[in-house]
Design a protein around this motif. Structure first.
Motif, PDB file in Angstrom:
ATOM      1  N   CYS A 105       0.830  -1.208   0.000  1.00  0.00           N
ATOM      2  CA  CYS A 105       0.000   0.000   0.000  1.00  0.00           C
ATOM      3  C   CYS A 105       0.863   1.256   0.000  1.00  0.00           C
ATOM      4  CB  CYS A 105      -0.922  -0.013   1.215  1.00  0.00           C
ATOM      5  SG  CYS A 105      -2.017   1.428   1.334  1.00  0.00           S
ATOM      6  N   GLY A 106       1.893   1.256   0.826  1.00  0.00           N
ATOM      7  CA  GLY A 106       2.778   2.412   0.918  1.00  0.00           C
ATOM      8  C   GLY A 106       3.543   2.675  -0.370  1.00  0.00           C
ATOM      9  N   ILE A 107       4.029   1.618  -0.982  1.00  0.00           N
ATOM     10  CA  ILE A 107       4.760   1.746  -2.256  1.00  0.00           C
ATOM     11  C   ILE A 107       3.826   2.250  -3.351  1.00  0.00           C
ATOM     12  CG2 ILE A 107       5.861   0.428  -4.114  1.00  0.00           C
ATOM     13  CD1 ILE A 107       7.760   0.946  -1.836  1.00  0.00           C
ATOM     14  N   THR A 108       2.610   1.737  -3.374  1.00  0.00           N
ATOM     15  CA  THR A 108       1.635   2.166  -4.393  1.00  0.00           C
ATOM     16  C   THR A 108       1.359   3.662  -4.274  1.00  0.00           C
ATOM     17  OG1 THR A 108       0.558  -0.006  -4.417  1.00  0.00           O
ATOM     18  CG2 THR A 108      -0.693   1.843  -5.297  1.00  0.00           C
ATOM     19  N   LYS A 109       1.108   4.137  -3.064  1.00  0.00           N
ATOM     20  CA  LYS A 109       0.795   5.552  -2.855  1.00  0.00           C
ATOM     21  C   LYS A 109       1.985   6.439  -3.229  1.00  0.00           C
ATOM     22  CE  LYS A 109      -2.625   5.035   0.848  1.00  0.00           C
ATOM     23  NZ  LYS A 109      -2.920   5.292   2.276  1.00  0.00           N
ATOM     24  N   ARG A 110       3.166   5.947  -2.958  1.00  0.00           N
ATOM     25  CA  ARG A 110       4.362   6.770  -3.166  1.00  0.00           C
ATOM     26  C   ARG A 110       4.831   6.800  -4.610  1.00  0.00           C
ATOM     27  NH1 ARG A 110       9.969   5.791   0.235  1.00  0.00           N
ATOM     28  NH2 ARG A 110      11.105   7.634  -0.510  1.00  0.00           N
ATOM     29  N   PHE A 111       4.665   5.680  -5.328  1.00  0.00           N
ATOM     30  CA  PHE A 111       5.268   5.572  -6.657  1.00  0.00           C
ATOM     31  C   PHE A 111       4.273   5.268  -7.775  1.00  0.00           C
ATOM     32  CE2 PHE A 111       8.770   4.260  -3.738  1.00  0.00           C
ATOM     33  CZ  PHE A 111       9.633   5.315  -4.008  1.00  0.00           C
ATOM     34  N   LEU A 112       3.017   5.576  -7.572  1.00  0.00           N
ATOM     35  CA  LEU A 112       1.984   5.276  -8.554  1.00  0.00           C
ATOM     36  C   LEU A 112       2.341   5.848  -9.936  1.00  0.00           C
ATOM     37  CD1 LEU A 112      -0.864   4.058  -9.013  1.00  0.00           C
ATOM     38  CD2 LEU A 112      -1.773   6.350  -8.573  1.00  0.00           C
ATOM     39  N   GLY A 113       2.451   4.951 -10.927  1.00  0.00           N
ATOM     40  CA  GLY A 113       2.694   5.371 -12.306  1.00  0.00           C
ATOM     41  C   GLY A 113       4.119   5.755 -12.641  1.00  0.00           C
ATOM     42  N   MET A 114       5.032   5.666 -11.669  1.00  0.00           N
ATOM     43  CA  MET A 114       6.415   6.076 -11.920  1.00  0.00           C
ATOM     44  C   MET A 114       7.218   4.943 -12.553  1.00  0.00           C
ATOM     45  SD  MET A 114       7.487   8.301  -8.586  1.00  0.00           S
ATOM     46  CE  MET A 114       6.477   9.667  -8.011  1.00  0.00           C
ATOM     47  N   PRO A 115       8.149   5.256 -13.467  1.00  0.00           N
ATOM     48  CA  PRO A 115       8.983   4.226 -14.087  1.00  0.00           C
ATOM     49  C   PRO A 115       9.997   3.656 -13.102  1.00  0.00           C
ATOM     50  CG  PRO A 115       9.691   6.399 -14.799  1.00  0.00           C
ATOM     51  CD  PRO A 115       8.417   6.594 -14.022  1.00  0.00           C
ATOM     52  N   ASP A 116      10.532   2.487 -13.423  1.00  0.00           N
ATOM     53  CA  ASP A 116      11.450   1.790 -12.521  1.00  0.00           C
ATOM     54  C   ASP A 116      12.672   2.621 -12.149  1.00  0.00           C
ATOM     55  OD1 ASP A 116       9.890  -0.473 -12.344  1.00  0.00           O
ATOM     56  OD2 ASP A 116      10.902  -1.514 -13.978  1.00  0.00           O
ATOM     57  N   ASN A 117      13.207   3.369 -13.113  1.00  0.00           N
ATOM     58  CA  ASN A 117      14.425   4.134 -12.812  1.00  0.00           C
ATOM     59  C   ASN A 117      14.163   5.224 -11.774  1.00  0.00           C
ATOM     60  OD1 ASN A 117      12.882   5.457 -14.873  1.00  0.00           O
ATOM     61  ND2 ASN A 117      14.620   6.797 -15.292  1.00  0.00           N
ATOM     62  N   THR A 118      12.966   5.826 -11.810  1.00  0.00           N
ATOM     63  CA  THR A 118      12.608   6.842 -10.820  1.00  0.00           C
ATOM     64  C   THR A 118      12.424   6.212  -9.444  1.00  0.00           C
ATOM     65  OG1 THR A 118      11.492   8.164 -12.512  1.00  0.00           O
ATOM     66  CG2 THR A 118      10.938   8.634 -10.209  1.00  0.00           C
ATOM     67  N   VAL A 119      11.772   5.056  -9.407  1.00  0.00           N
ATOM     68  CA  VAL A 119      11.585   4.331  -8.137  1.00  0.00           C
ATOM     69  C   VAL A 119      12.941   3.990  -7.531  1.00  0.00           C
ATOM     70  CG1 VAL A 119      10.697   2.221  -7.071  1.00  0.00           C
ATOM     71  CG2 VAL A 119       9.366   3.372  -8.855  1.00  0.00           C
ATOM     72  N   PHE A 120      13.821   3.442  -8.342  1.00  0.00           N
ATOM     73  CA  PHE A 120      15.151   3.032  -7.872  1.00  0.00           C
ATOM     74  C   PHE A 120      15.933   4.222  -7.320  1.00  0.00           C
ATOM     75  CE2 PHE A 120      19.703   2.434  -8.836  1.00  0.00           C
ATOM     76  CZ  PHE A 120      19.965   1.302  -8.073  1.00  0.00           C
ATOM     77  N   GLU A 121      15.998   5.312  -8.090  1.00  0.00           N
ATOM     78  CA  GLU A 121      16.775   6.479  -7.675  1.00  0.00           C
ATOM     79  C   GLU A 121      16.195   7.124  -6.418  1.00  0.00           C
ATOM     80  OE1 GLU A 121      19.640   7.516  -8.672  1.00  0.00           O
ATOM     81  OE2 GLU A 121      19.803   5.980 -10.220  1.00  0.00           O
ATOM     82  N   THR A 122      14.868   7.157  -6.319  1.00  0.00           N
ATOM     83  CA  THR A 122      14.233   7.747  -5.134  1.00  0.00           C
ATOM     84  C   THR A 122      14.526   6.935  -3.881  1.00  0.00           C
ATOM     85  OG1 THR A 122      12.437   8.632  -6.497  1.00  0.00           O
ATOM     86  CG2 THR A 122      12.042   8.483  -4.121  1.00  0.00           C
ATOM     87  N   LEU A 123      14.398   5.614  -3.994  1.00  0.00           N
ATOM     88  CA  LEU A 123      14.681   4.751  -2.852  1.00  0.00           C
ATOM     89  C   LEU A 123      16.164   4.809  -2.467  1.00  0.00           C
ATOM     90  CD1 LEU A 123      12.509   1.633  -3.769  1.00  0.00           C
ATOM     91  CD2 LEU A 123      12.119   3.233  -1.876  1.00  0.00           C
ATOM     92  N   LYS A 124      16.999   4.997  -3.455  1.00  0.00           N
ATOM     93  CA  LYS A 124      18.442   5.066  -3.204  1.00  0.00           C
ATOM     94  C   LYS A 124      18.822   6.388  -2.524  1.00  0.00           C
ATOM     95  CE  LYS A 124      22.870   4.366  -5.561  1.00  0.00           C
ATOM     96  NZ  LYS A 124      23.507   4.015  -6.858  1.00  0.00           N
TER      97      LYS A 124
END
Length: 220
Positions: A64-83
């Motif tokens: 649920c938390g990941i969905t709210k935070r990264f809805l519709g975002m590409p993998d590279n954006t998810v990776f860089e944000t988490l990093k």
């Protein structure tokens, strides 16, 4: 002569008659997959959570938390944000992240029937387009393995004459390359091509490919 595009926002999947009024000369129809044909966000979120658990031994993240935070975002954006923001993946490359995530996602999708997450009205529209001998293609930023299992599990695979995935062109969306390749494979003219998209990157790619019209999918 300036290039003009017909942009239409739709909150429900249109039927062919509605499309024909706006785009009477349309002969080719290209569809994005995630967020346009099927709603797979929860499965992507689950795969990201499992990847964090596997690569970082971190169990603090929820679907649920990941969905709210990264809805519709590409993998590279998810990776860089988490990093950057969360301090994850300091010794892990983006390729390793994607490989782990996609492996988990494919396994999850193979166990699911995706008929329930297909957009209401999409099957009927595809059937109508096929009955009128229109050219139908899929153009997605997803990898080939994910695309194939998603289409198989959703029952949509038989509708598409051509499928263009992230693996098929050097540049992905928002570049025009995937849509240009799709039209080339179908022998279609941009002036007679309509694109169905839900994301900014996808619409940018379609615009750069100079298609006749874009239908913004806002039905999920």
């Amino acid at each position: 002569m300036a290039y003009e595009i017909n942009f239409t926002l739709k909150t429900t999947v249109p039927n062919f008659s509605e499309i024909e009024i706006i785009h009477p000369s349309a002969e080719c129809f290209l569809f994005d997959m995630d967020g346009t044909l099927i709603d797979t966000e929860k499965y992507h979120a689950e795969a990201i959570v499992k990847t964090i658990q596997e690569l970082e031994n971190n169990f603090d993240y929820s679907k649920c938390g990941i969905t709210k935070r990264f809805l519709g975002m590409p993998d590279n954006t998810v990776f860089e944000t988490l990093k950057i923001e969360d301090g994850l993946f300091r010794n892990i490359s983006f390729d390793e992240f994607v490989e782990s995530k996609n492996k988990s996602l494919v396994l999850t999708l193979k166990e699911e029937s995706l008929h329930g997450v297909v957009a209401k009205g999409i099957v009927e529209l595809l059937q109508e387009l096929k009955s009128k001998n229109k050219k139908i293609g899929l153009v997605t930023a997803s990898e080939k393995s994910i695309t194939e299992v998603s289409l198989e599990q959703s029952g949509l695979l038989p509708f598409f004459e051509i499928i263009v995935t992230r693996n098929d062109s050097e540049k992905s969306k928002p570049h025009a390359d995937p849509y240009l390749l799709g039209m080339n494979l179908l022998g279609a003219n941009p002036s007679q091509t309509i694109v169905f998209e839900d994301s900014f990157n996808g619409m940018s790619a379609a615009h750069c490919a100079r298609v006749s019209g874009i239908i913004k999918a806002s039905w999920f």
